[in-house]
Design an enzyme around this catalytic site. Structure first.
Site, short mmCIF file in Angstrom:
data_model
loop_
_atom_site.label_atom_id
_atom_site.label_comp_id
_atom_site.label_asym_id
_atom_site.label_seq_id
_atom_site.Cartn_x
_atom_site.Cartn_y
_atom_site.Cartn_z
N GLY A 87 23.36 20.92 -39.95
CA GLY A 87 22.90 21.72 -41.08
C GLY A 87 21.38 21.81 -41.16
O GLY A 87 20.68 21.74 -40.14
N SER A 88 20.87 21.93 -42.38
CA SER A 88 19.48 22.32 -42.58
C SER A 88 18.44 21.30 -42.12
O SER A 88 17.27 21.65 -41.98
CB SER A 88 19.25 22.63 -44.06
OG SER A 88 19.99 23.77 -44.44
N VAL A 89 18.82 20.04 -41.88
CA VAL A 89 17.84 19.08 -41.36
C VAL A 89 17.33 19.53 -39.99
O VAL A 89 16.21 19.25 -39.61
CB VAL A 89 18.44 17.66 -41.30
CG1 VAL A 89 17.48 16.70 -40.61
CG2 VAL A 89 18.75 17.16 -42.71
N LEU A 90 18.16 20.31 -39.27
CA LEU A 90 17.71 20.82 -37.97
C LEU A 90 16.59 21.83 -38.11
O LEU A 90 15.91 22.17 -37.13
CB LEU A 90 18.89 21.44 -37.21
CG LEU A 90 18.62 21.68 -35.72
CD1 LEU A 90 18.68 20.37 -34.95
CD2 LEU A 90 19.61 22.68 -35.12
N LYS A 91 16.36 22.34 -39.31
CA LYS A 91 15.26 23.28 -39.53
C LYS A 91 13.90 22.65 -39.22
O LYS A 91 12.91 23.36 -39.01
CB LYS A 91 15.29 23.79 -40.97
CG LYS A 91 16.49 24.70 -41.26
CD LYS A 91 16.60 25.06 -42.74
CE LYS A 91 17.85 25.90 -42.99
NZ LYS A 91 18.06 26.20 -44.44
#
Length: 710
Positions: A323-327
Site C-alpha cells: 500500500g501507500s508506504v511504498l510511495k
C-alpha cells in the site's frame, strides 16, 4: 478263523501307529537339526544377524550428547538455552535384581525420602508417600515436575548418596526463559524420537534455531563399550570414546528491554482490536540491527501455548501488497530521476488509466493541488502522475534498485522474494501506490533505510555474531538514490506528521522530530478482486526518528482489525509512539550511563544465605523458592551475562513454597514457572502486585497461579 483275525488287528494297528509316530518324530528332529545347522552355518534367522544381535547384547554404543549452543541477545541475556535436563525415578519392583540377586530397587524408603528431600523441592513426607503407593505392583515411580529438569550438578550430588533403586533419564530440553518473546524469530528446537521412542538430539524447526541449526547443534560423540549379561560395563582396552563437540553460541541483535516493551504493546493492541495479524520491527537505521521484532498471532516458546495458530515467521515468509508506504520509493524515484516538479498542479480525486478509474482515498479529492502535497496527503492520483512522468522502464529500474523482487538475505529461514504484476499500463500505475507488487517486511525496512542514510540502503541484520565474535558492521545493500533525494523525501515524510493536511499527525512525539509514511493496502479476495469494508485492509506505518539525525526505523502493519473502534492511525499510534519514544529515550540514557554487565556465578550446592550474599554483592536481586537451606537450582544459569539489579531465582531443597512476587517483572515470573513447573497466568502489564497463592504457600500439587501486574 474270523475271530482270530479280529483279535490280532489291534496289535497290528498299534505297531503301525508306533512306526508312524517314530517316523514323524524323526522327521521333526531332522527339520530342527537342519534348522540349527543352517543357523550355525549362516548366523542368521528370520533375516536377523544373530552375531550382531549377540554383540549388541554384550556391547553398546552410548551417545555422548553435544550441548546445543545458547542464543543470547545483544546484551548477553539468555534467549534460548540447552539445560541438559535430567529426571529422577525410583524402581520399586523386587523383580529388578542384579548378580547374586543383588537388589537394584529401593530398599530403604525412609532413608531415600530423607536424602532426596535435600535435593528436590519436595518434603520428605511427600517423597515417602510416593515411594509407598497403595498399588504394590507398581514397577517404578516418578516425582512429577519436582523430579524433572534437574541440573547435572544436582544429578551428581544425588548419585554420590548411593541410593539403591534411584535412577535418571536424560532428555534434551530447551529453555526459553522469556516466554512470548520474538518467538517466531528465535524459533524453537525439538527432540525427534528414534525408532525405539527415545529422544534424539534437539533440532531447530523454526527461526534462528532452524537457520543456525548446524552451528548450534555441534556434533554428538559416542562411547563404545562391552557389558556382561547383567548389563554391567566391562572395562576393556577395546572400548572407544569420541568426545562430543558442543554447539556454538549465537548472539542476536535483539535488545531484550526494547523487545519486551514491544511485546507488551502488541499484546495490548491485539487484545483490544483483534486484528487477524500484526507485524512490528524496530531497526537501527545506521547499522541495520533488528532491535525488536514480533508478530501476532504468536506463541509462548516456554509453554508452547498458541504455537498451533501459525508456524510461519510472517516477517520474512509472507508476501503482501504494502500500500501507500511504498510511495516512499515512488517519490524517491521521481525526484532522483528528475521527473518531479513539486510546483506542478494536478486534479486530485480520480484519474483514468486505460478503461479503469483510479481514485484517491478521499474520492472527492482536494481539488487542484500541487505535487508537493501529494505525498503528505497520500494521493494515489499524484503517485500515478509521477509514475507516468517516469515511464514504466525507469520506475521498474528503481523498484529493483530498492531491493524488491529479491530476498534481503537476513538470517531467517524462508524469506520470500516478492512478486510484481507489471504488464499493462494499469499494473504499472497501481504499483506507484503499492498495489500489484508483493513485498516482505524486511524489504520495506531496507528500502526505508536509504532515506535515513543519505541514499545508501542498509541490509537488515538479526545476527550479531557467533561465539565471542559479535560486533555488527553495517552491510550496504546499494545506493539507489542520491543524498539530496533522500533529504527531500525525508522532508516530505515530516510533512506527513506536521502539515495540517498530512495523514500522520497522530504520530507526533513530544521533544522529538519524527518522519512518517502511512499506508492502507487493499486485500485480494478469493475471487481475485479486492475486499470491501472499513476494516478489510492492511494498515501500516513506517517512521524514522529523529528526523534530523535518523537513528531508528519502526515499521508496523495490521491486517483486518475485527474490533475497529478507533481509526487505523490511532490504533497503530498506540504501538508506534510509545515504542519509538522508548527507543529514543533509551539511546539518550545509554549515551549518559553505560551499564556494566554481570556474569552470574554458580551457587548450586551452596547454602541459601551464602548464595544470596554472593549474588547481592554483585549487585543482583535474589528470590528463594522453598524454605530449605541448600540451593538445588537457579535461573539464570551459571555464566549467564545479565544487567545489574536483575533477579536470580534460587530453588532450595525441601518443600517447594511460593515466594512473594510483589514487584517482579513478567520475565521473573516466567523464570519461576520454568523452575517450578507450575503454570503462571499473568494478567496486565508492568510489575506484579497480587498473587493468588499466598506467600509460603505449598506449590506441591498446584497447577496454576494467577498473578496480576500493574
Amino acid at each position: 478263523m474270523k475271530s482270530v483275525k479280529t483279535r490280532k488287528s489291534p496289535r497290528r494297528n498299534r505297531r503301525v501307529f508306533g512306526r508312524l509316530l517314530l517316523l514323524i518324530i524323526a522327521a521333526i528332529f531332522l527339520v530342527f537339526a537342519g534348522r540349527f545347522a543352517y543357523i550355525a552355518a549362516t548366523g542368521h534367522i528370520a533375516g536377523v544377524d544373530l552375531t550382531k544381535r549377540s554383540q549388541k547384547k554384550y556391547k553398546a554404543d552410548s551417545v555422548i550428547r553435544a550441548q546445543r549452543g545458547t542464543i543470547y541477545d545483544s546484551l548477553g541475556n539468555v534467549l534460548a538455552q540447552d539445560i541438559n535436563a535430567y529426571s529422577v525415578y525410583a524402581v520399586l519392583s523386587h523383580d529388578y535384581v542384579g548378580p547374586n540377586k543383588k537388589p537394584l530397587y529401593v530398599t530403604d524408603k525412609k532413608k531415600t525420602a530423607k536424602v532426596l528431600s535435600r535435593y528436590l523441592p519436595l518434603s520428605e513426607e511427600k517423597i515417602y508417600k510416593q515411594l509407598t503407593p497403595a498399588n504394590r505392583s507398581v514397577y517404578q515411580v516418578e516425582f512429577g515436575s519436582a523430579g524433572q529438569n534437574l541440573s547435572l550438578s544436582i544429578k551428581r550430588k544425588i548419585e554420590k548418596e548411593h541410593l539403591t533403586g534411584i535412577y535418571f533419564n536424560e532428555s534434551p530440553t530447551r529453555l526459553y526463559p522469556n516466554g512470548t518473546f520474538a518467538s517466531h524469530v528465535i524459533g524453537i528446537a525439538q527432540s525427534p524420537k528414534d525408532e525405539d521412542g527415545a529422544d534424539q538430539s534437539l533440532v531447530g524447526v523454526m527461526g534462528i534455531e532452524k537457520y543456525f541449526n548446524k552451528q548450534l547443534a555441534g556434533q554428538d560423540g559416542y562411547k563404545n563399550f562391552a557389558r556382561d549379561s547383567y548389563g554391567y560395563t566391562i572395562n576393556q582396552k577395546k572400548n572407544k570414546v569420541k568426545a562430543a563437540k558442543n554447539g556454538q553460541d549465537i548472539y542476536l541483535t535483539l535488545d531484550s528491554r526494547l523487545q519486551s516493551y514491544m511485546e507488551t504493546l502488541l499484546t495490548s493492541v491485539n487484545k483490544k482490536y483483534k486484528p487477524k495479524s500484526m507485524n512490528a520491527v524496530l531497526m537501527n537505521a545506521k547499522t541495520g540491527e533488528i532491535l525488536a521484532a514480533s508478530q501476532r498471532p504468536t506463541f509462548n516458546a516456554s509453554t508452547k501455548k498458541g504455537i498451533g495458530k501459525i508456524w510461519r515467521d510472517t516477517l520474512v515468509e509472507d508476501g503482501y501488497e504494502p500500500g501507500s508506504v511504498l510511495k516512499i520509493a515512488t517519490l524517491a524515484a521521481a525526484i532522483d530521476s528528475g521527473n518531479y516538479n513539486p510546483n506542478q498542479y494536478y486534479q486530485s480525486g480520480s484519474i483514468r488509466v486505460g478503461d479503469k478509474k483510479i481514485s484517491d482515498w478521499q474520492t472527492s479529492g482536494w481539488g487542484m493541488i500541487p505535487l508537493s502535497q501529494a505525498f503528505a496527503r497520500s494521493s494515489n492520483v499524484g503517485m500515478v502522475k509521477l509514475e507516468q512522468a517516469m515511464g514504466p522502464k525507469v520506475w521498474k529500474d528503481y523498484i529493483q534498485k530498492f531491493g524488491f523482487l529479491k530476498p534481503t538475505g537476513i538470517q531467517l529461514p524462508g524469506e520470500t522474494e516478492g512478486t510484481l504484476q507489471y504488464v499493462r499500463p494499469l499494473d504499472q500505475a497501481t504499483t506507484s501506490f503499492g498495489q500489484g507488487i508483493n513485498v516482505n517486511v524486511m524489504q520495506m525496512l531496507q528500502m526505508t533505510s536509504a532515506i535515513a542514510n543519505d541514499g545508501t540502503m542498509i541490509k537488515p541484520q538479526i545476527l550479531s555474531g557467533i561465539n565471542q565474535d559479535h560486533q555488527v558492521k553495517p552491510i550496504k545493500a546499494g545506493k539507489p538514490i542520491k543524498a539530496s533525494t533522500a533529504k527531500s523525501v525525508l522532508q516530505n515524510m515530516e510533512d506527513v506528521v506536521y502539515q495540517d493536511y498530512g495523514t500522520g499527525q497522530v504520530y507526533q512525539i513530544p521533544d522529538y522530530k519524527v518522519a512518517v509514511k502511512t499506508g492502507t493496502a487493499q486485500i485480494t479476495g478469493p475471487d481475485g478482486g479486492y475486499l470491501t469494508g472499513a476494516s478489510n485492509y492492511i494498515f501500516s506505518v513506517s517512521g524514522i526518528a529523529p528526523a534530523d539525525d535518523p537513528k531508528y526505523i519502526l515499521y508496523i502493519t495490521m491486517k483486518q482489525p475485527q474490533n475497529m473502534t478507533d481509526s487505523a492511525e490511532s490504533i497503530l499510534a498506540q504501538v508506534f509512539n510509545p515504542m519509538m519514544k522508548r527507543a529514543l529515550e533509551y539511546t539518550k540514557k545509554a549515551e549518559k550511563d553505560t551499564q556494566q554487565q554481570v556474569t552470574v556465578p554458580s551457587v548450586i550446592g551452596q547454602s541459601t544465605d551464602e548464595a544470596q550474599k554472593k549474588l547481592t554483592d554483585l549487585g543482583l536481586q535474589t528470590a528463594s523458592v522453598g524454605s530449605g537451606n541448600l540451593v538445588v537450582q537457579q535461573l539464570p544459569k551459571a555464566n549467564s551475562v545479565i544487567l545489574p539489579k536483575q533477579r536470580v531465582i534460587l530453588m532450595t531443597n525441601g518443600a517447594m513454597t511460593m515466594p512473594d512476587v510483589t514487584g517482579w517483572s513478567k520475565n521473573d515470573l516466567l523464570k519461576l514457572a520454568q523452575l517450578t513447573g507450575v503454570e503462571i497466568d499473568i494478567k496486565g502489564s508492568g510489575y506484579a502486585y497480587h498473587q493468588s497463592l499466598a506467600v509460603n504457600g505449598l506449590l506441591d500439587g498446584v497447577k496454576k497461579i494467577k498473578v496480576q501486574l500493574k
